[in-house]
Design a protein around this motif. Structure first.
Motif, mmCIF file in Angstrom:
data_model
loop_
_atom_site.group_PDB
_atom_site.id
_atom_site.type_symbol
_atom_site.label_atom_id
_atom_site.label_comp_id
_atom_site.label_asym_id
_atom_site.label_seq_id
_atom_site.Cartn_x
_atom_site.Cartn_y
_atom_site.Cartn_z
ATOM 1 N N GLU A 93 -112.126 -7.234 132.962
ATOM 2 C CA GLU A 93 -112.363 -8.497 133.649
ATOM 3 C C GLU A 93 -113.453 -9.316 132.966
ATOM 4 N N GLN A 94 -114.554 -8.643 132.617
ATOM 5 C CA GLN A 94 -115.632 -9.431 132.025
ATOM 6 C C GLN A 94 -115.310 -9.860 130.604
ATOM 7 N N ALA A 95 -114.499 -9.075 129.905
ATOM 8 C CA ALA A 95 -114.082 -9.502 128.565
ATOM 9 C C ALA A 95 -113.229 -10.765 128.683
ATOM 10 N N ILE A 96 -112.340 -10.790 129.688
ATOM 11 C CA ILE A 96 -111.521 -11.985 129.909
ATOM 12 C C ILE A 96 -112.417 -13.172 130.261
ATOM 13 N N TYR A 97 -113.390 -12.912 131.143
ATOM 14 C CA TYR A 97 -114.310 -13.981 131.562
ATOM 15 C C TYR A 97 -115.038 -14.575 130.352
ATOM 16 N N LEU A 98 -115.593 -13.698 129.511
ATOM 17 C CA LEU A 98 -116.353 -14.191 128.361
ATOM 18 C C LEU A 98 -115.447 -14.924 127.376
ATOM 19 N N ALA A 99 -114.196 -14.465 127.277
ATOM 20 C CA ALA A 99 -113.246 -15.155 126.390
ATOM 21 C C ALA A 99 -112.901 -16.527 126.962
ATOM 22 N N GLN A 100 -112.775 -16.604 128.275
ATOM 23 C CA GLN A 100 -112.479 -17.893 128.913
ATOM 24 C C GLN A 100 -113.616 -18.878 128.696
ATOM 25 N N LEU A 101 -114.848 -18.371 128.723
ATOM 26 C CA LEU A 101 -115.984 -19.254 128.469
ATOM 27 C C LEU A 101 -115.896 -19.851 127.070
ATOM 28 N N LYS A 102 -115.258 -19.105 126.159
ATOM 29 C CA LYS A 102 -115.091 -19.615 124.792
ATOM 30 C C LYS A 102 -113.842 -20.463 124.660
ATOM 31 N N GLY A 103 -113.203 -20.768 125.785
ATOM 32 C CA GLY A 103 -112.106 -21.714 125.764
ATOM 33 C C GLY A 103 -110.723 -21.093 125.705
ATOM 34 N N MET A 104 -110.632 -19.760 125.749
ATOM 35 C CA MET A 104 -109.297 -19.148 125.751
ATOM 36 C C MET A 104 -108.717 -19.214 127.158
ATOM 37 N N ASP A 105 -107.398 -19.278 127.260
ATOM 38 C CA ASP A 105 -106.827 -19.191 128.595
ATOM 39 C C ASP A 105 -106.637 -17.721 128.941
ATOM 40 N N ARG A 106 -106.453 -17.485 130.240
ATOM 41 C CA ARG A 106 -106.440 -16.127 130.759
ATOM 42 C C ARG A 106 -105.376 -15.256 130.097
ATOM 43 N N GLN A 107 -104.181 -15.819 129.949
ATOM 44 C CA GLN A 107 -103.063 -15.037 129.418
ATOM 45 C C GLN A 107 -103.331 -14.575 127.993
#
Lengths: 308, 433
Positions: A93-107
């Motif tokens: 979950e937190q890896a996804i969160y940090l990736a989203q902060l960098k502009g990636m979408d969830r999928q």
């Protein structure tokens, strides 16, 4: 060659303390760039300026020939020296969160993460919490989060600290692969053997000032002292020794060999050639060891900082 | 905006899925409902126990006129001397013994009545005294040939009809309701600020000590990270507050259903009983009308704004404190002045508002942004001129913007500073970086 990142005359003050004084660096695209310097020299401040965590007082930063702005955040991956994760959040979950902060979408964050987790054979960590992992394991996750969004510029601050030799090697290979795939890497470390191994370019910062920069090979050429290590097995070693001492500046050897009876370091003057030395050594003896002393990154570092 | 939403929702989800948070959301209402239950149970036990009062009536007319009401039961003992009656009554473990001697004049009777009890309560004594007074006064009237009905008919009752200079109707209950209501509002604000303000602080300290913060702020601006945190925790706080409200009523009704004890006295019930027990019901009606007399719309609007302003003001200060320190222990030094200011606000509200809601002290404190939310919420039920409210809100919101700006500066520097606890001087220096 195109420079991915150009910093021009960066200065940064914290109150009365000067963290950076008129520092300029050019980072060629696709290179591995070593940012070196003793503790407190200003490396972290420079890295934070590149990451737009702090703004410089004066000077400009260009990224891909554009003035550095918030659009570039997604093009940069940063692994800070002091790094951590949320202790109570699940790893995935937190890896996804940090990736989203960098502009990636969830999928895409999820599918990219799965790839990396499989590659590092840590897929079963997805639902674990950081408190259940060792420090080295958490570092792996942090590494993945840094590189996940495929940034053009990767900044690693002491990336190998906390890893055992096997995992350090694994991470090193991944960094080299990412570089091969086109990523430019800034590498800040005190471990000179990894600088030696990885970096094409280096910049040395000491007490807020840049004191050295360029291609590592060029710097080494400039720093070498025309000193050679020699070892021979001679029938008349004492005679040869006297002759060498009269002709050259000799020093105690800094190396080891076997099967020799005369061993020393010889420093050539500018009008003396190494061919002459080899001929002399070959005359009545068997040459066992002949090697030019090239300064290591470690020696360059220590010398430059001490003489600064 | 995308990152702000991300941070806010992470903060929110992280809070509401936290075990401690869930436990306190569930257990606090259980605890409060439990206390209601206990109080309800204790009062009902208290009310159900019948107080037996033995009566020796030598006059022959007083006993039959004594009303055995609810929990007090009078019982005629017969013809005994006082010492005999005392022994008998004691042996029956009576609540009390009422010994009435016979004299010519009711006045002499009144003087000679003996009431013997271990621990009679004031309400019981008052009840008996007023009954005896009525009986003996009526007897006295009768002896002197005065017609009670004539007196009662001609008696004049006065219930002052009160109103304010603006022409609004008020009653005696109004003052009390205003005081209680204002106090509840001020207290709620105070609690919310403290519970969730310190939660924000803890969240900032957590990110800082876990060293995740540098990764976060390499992706988002520190300002976004701070405001996202404040909003996320506040939403979690609101959720908890709403849950508490729902759960307290659910638990209360569950308890009363299973244990058959009413934990709340329904207002409607009291109104229906009006004819039977006029004293209580008129008080209840008075309370309700007093409540309706409150400037409710003004209170609601003001509450929203003062709540928002006060909460934002303090939570940014809490966030800045969290960023400036490395651990909770170091935070105490900075929390101290905040706590003192809030407690001062609470005391000013409690001490000056009942005396004079529009007095100079209350007025001054309702313009100071750090105290105005609490003090104003206590004053507004008493009625505060609109321009005063607007001015105070204006000062509050300008300060909110200023404080958020200062907090963001401290936050930006502080989250990357480790090691020693900064002094106030250093914090001021950070503002200039």
């Amino acid at each position: 060659m195109n420079n991915l990142l150009v910093a021009n005359s960066i200065s940064k003050q914290f109150g009365n303390f000067t963290a950076l004084n008129n520092v300029s660096i050019n980072i060629p695209e696709g290179s591995i760039f070593g940012l070196l310097g003793p503790n407190g020299a200003g490396k972290t401040t420079l890295i934070r300026i590149i990451n737009q965590i702090t703004a410089p007082d004066t000077g400009t930063v260009l990224f891909n020939n554009e003035s550095l702005n918030s659009n570039h955040i997604k093009d940069i991956g940063y692994l800070p020296e002091e790094r951590g994760l949320y202790p109570k959040m699940k790893i995935g979950e937190q890896a996804i969160y940090l990736a989203q902060l960098k502009g990636m979408d969830r999928q895409s964050a999820r599918s990219e993460l799965k790839k990396w987790f499989d590659k590092f054979e840590i897929s079963d960590w997805w639902n674990k919490k950081v408190t259940e992992l060792s420090k080295g394991m958490a570092q792996k996750v942090q590494f993945i989060v840094t590189v996940l969004h495929k940034p053009k510029l990767l900044i690693f601050d002491e990336p190998f600290s906390g890893f055992d030799p096997i995992n350090a090697n694994l991470i090193k290979d991944e960094i080299l692969q990412l570089n091969k795939d086109g990523a430019t890497v800034i590498f800040s470390t005190h471990r000179m053997e990894s600088v030696e191994e990885l970096c094409e370019y280096i910049t040395l910062i000491n007490k807020s000032n840049k004191i050295l920069d360029g291609k590592l090979d060029d710097i080494k050429r400039n720093f070498k002292t025309n000193t050679f290590e020699i070892a021979v097995n001679s029938l008349e070693s004492q005679v040869l020794k006297k002759e060498l001492e009269s002709k050259y500046q000799t020093m105690t050897p800094t190396f080891r060999t076997i099967g020799d009876n005369l061993r020393m370091n010889i420093k050539l003057k500018s009008n003396q050639s190494s061919d002459e030395l080899i001929n002399l050594l070959n005359k009545n003896s068997k040459l066992i060891h002949f090697k030019e002393v090239v300064p290591t990154a470690n020696e360059i570092f220590i010398n430059s900082v001490e003489n600064d | 905006m995308g990152n702000f939403t991300l941070i806010t929702s992470r903060e929110y989800l992280n809070k509401i899925t936290n075990k401690t948070f869930i436990l306190s959301t569930l257990l606090t209402p259980l605890f409060i409902a439990g206390i209601f239950l206990l109080i309800g149970w204790l009062t009902s036990v208290n009310n159900e126990s019948v107080k037996n009062i033995s009566v020796v009536d030598n006059t022959g007319y007083i006993y039959e006129k004594l009303n055995s009401s609810g929990t007090i039961k009078y019982e005629l003992l017969g013809d005994f001397s006082i010492d005999e009656a005392r022994e008998i009554s004691n042996a029956k473990s009576d609540y009390a013994l009422l010994y009435i001697n016979d004299f010519e004049s009711p006045k002499a009777i009144a003087d000679s009545i003996k009431f013997i009890s271990e621990d009679a309560t004031l309400t019981v004594i008052n009840n008996i005294e007023s009954q005896l007074e009525n009986i003996l006064t009526n007897e006295n009237f009768k002896i002197n040939n005065i017609d009670i009905n004539q007196i009662n008919k001609r008696k004049v009752y006065v219930d002052l009809s009160q109103e304010t200079f603006e022409g609004e109707k008020t009653t005696k209950a109004d003052g009390l309701i205003k005081l209680i209501f204002g106090f509840i509002l001020g207290m709620m604000l105070y609690m919310f600020i403290f519970i969730y303000g310190s939660m924000i602080m803890m969240s900032v300290i957590e990110e800082k000590t876990n060293r995740i913060i540098e990764i976060v702020i390499s992706s988002v601006k520190p300002f976004q990270s701070m405001t996202g945190k404040i909003v996320g925790v506040s939403l979690a706080g609101l959720t908890q507050f709403v849950m508490w409200g729902i759960l307290i009523s659910v638990f209360s009704s569950l308890f009363s259903y299973f244990f058959g004890i009413t934990t709340t006295y329904e207002n409607t019930e009291l109104i229906l009983n009006a004819s039977e027990d006029s004293e209580i019901s008129s008080a209840a009606l008075g309370m309700i009308s007093a409540f309706m007399n409150l400037p409710l719309l003004n209170i609601m609007i003001a509450f929203v704004f003062y709540f928002l302003g006060g909460y934002l003001l303090y939570s940014s200060i809490f966030a800045a404190i969290g960023a400036a320190v490395d651990n909770q222990t170091d935070a105490q030094q900075f929390l101290m002045p905040i706590t003192i200011i809030l407690i001062v606000a609470l005391y000013v509200g409690m001490l000056t508002v009942p005396e004079d809601p529009n007095g100079i002290v209350a007025q001054i404190f309702s313009f100071i942004p750090l105290t105005s939310p609490v003090v104003m919420m206590m004053r507004i039920p008493h009625g505060v001129p609109l321009f005063e409210q607007i001015l105070s809100l204006l000062i509050l919101f300008v300060s909110v913007i200023l404080v958020i700006w200062i907090a963001a500066k401290i936050y930006r520097i502080g989250i990357l500073m480790y090691g020693k606890k900064p002094s106030y001087k250093e914090l001021i220096k950070w503002l200039k970086y």
